[in-house]
Design a protein around this motif. Structure first.
Motif, PDB file in Angstrom:
ATOM      1  N   UNK A  44     -22.560  -5.519   1.925  1.00  0.00           N
ATOM      2  CA  UNK A  44     -22.014  -5.576   0.565  1.00  0.00           C
ATOM      3  C   UNK A  44     -21.027  -4.446   0.255  1.00  0.00           C
ATOM      4  N   UNK A  45     -21.264  -3.256   0.808  1.00  0.00           N
ATOM      5  CA  UNK A  45     -20.342  -2.138   0.574  1.00  0.00           C
ATOM      6  C   UNK A  45     -18.978  -2.458   1.176  1.00  0.00           C
ATOM      7  N   UNK A  51     -12.548  -6.272  -1.235  1.00  0.00           N
ATOM      8  CA  UNK A  51     -12.085  -6.904  -2.474  1.00  0.00           C
ATOM      9  C   UNK A  51     -11.296  -5.931  -3.336  1.00  0.00           C
ATOM     10  N   UNK A  52     -11.728  -4.687  -3.381  1.00  0.00           N
ATOM     11  CA  UNK A  52     -11.002  -3.667  -4.146  1.00  0.00           C
ATOM     12  C   UNK A  52      -9.636  -3.411  -3.535  1.00  0.00           C
ATOM     13  N   UNK A  55      -7.413  -6.390  -4.388  1.00  0.00           N
ATOM     14  CA  UNK A  55      -6.998  -6.337  -5.794  1.00  0.00           C
ATOM     15  C   UNK A  55      -5.900  -5.292  -6.001  1.00  0.00           C
ATOM     16  N   UNK A  56      -6.013  -4.151  -5.346  1.00  0.00           N
ATOM     17  CA  UNK A  56      -4.992  -3.112  -5.464  1.00  0.00           C
ATOM     18  C   UNK A  56      -3.652  -3.558  -4.897  1.00  0.00           C
ATOM     19  N   UNK A  57      -3.686  -4.221  -3.747  1.00  0.00           N
ATOM     20  CA  UNK A  57      -2.447  -4.714  -3.135  1.00  0.00           C
ATOM     21  C   UNK A  57      -1.790  -5.767  -4.028  1.00  0.00           C
ATOM     22  N   UNK A  58      -2.598  -6.679  -4.573  1.00  0.00           N
ATOM     23  CA  UNK A  58      -2.055  -7.702  -5.478  1.00  0.00           C
ATOM     24  C   UNK A  58      -1.486  -7.075  -6.751  1.00  0.00           C
ATOM     25  N   UNK A  59      -2.137  -6.048  -7.252  1.00  0.00           N
ATOM     26  CA  UNK A  59      -1.645  -5.358  -8.446  1.00  0.00           C
ATOM     27  C   UNK A  59      -0.300  -4.687  -8.176  1.00  0.00           C
TER      28      UNK A  59
END
Length: 76
Positions: A44-45, A51-52, A55-59
């Motif tokens: 899970x880590x 996922x983080x 999300x950062x790359x997409x942002x």
């Protein structure tokens, strides 16, 4: 934690384990507790980290796209 992992190349102290060096010379009880919890939740880590990162790359890509769109309108 399992014996195979402790003796594998992933564990920096594997040679010490094989040589019979007691673990208390290298780790405190708090460290061992932390490592045990970390290994239990390793999947899970790593998933949350991935996922983080995504999300950062997409942002960043979204900001770049919006900035290029905005600058393209002002120049036209």
């Amino acid at each position: 934690m399992n014996w195979a992992l402790i003796n594998s190349t992933r564990h920096a102290g594997a040679s010490n384990v094989r040589a019979g060096v007691p673990v208390r010379y290298r780790h405190s009880e708090d460290q061992l507790a932390h490592y045990g919890i970390e290994m239990e939740f390793n999947g899970p880590i790593q998933r949350q980290w991935a996922l983080t990162l995504l999300a950062g790359i997409l942002l960043i890509a979204g900001f770049g796209f919006a900035l290029n769109t905005l600058l393209g309108r002002k120049g036209a």
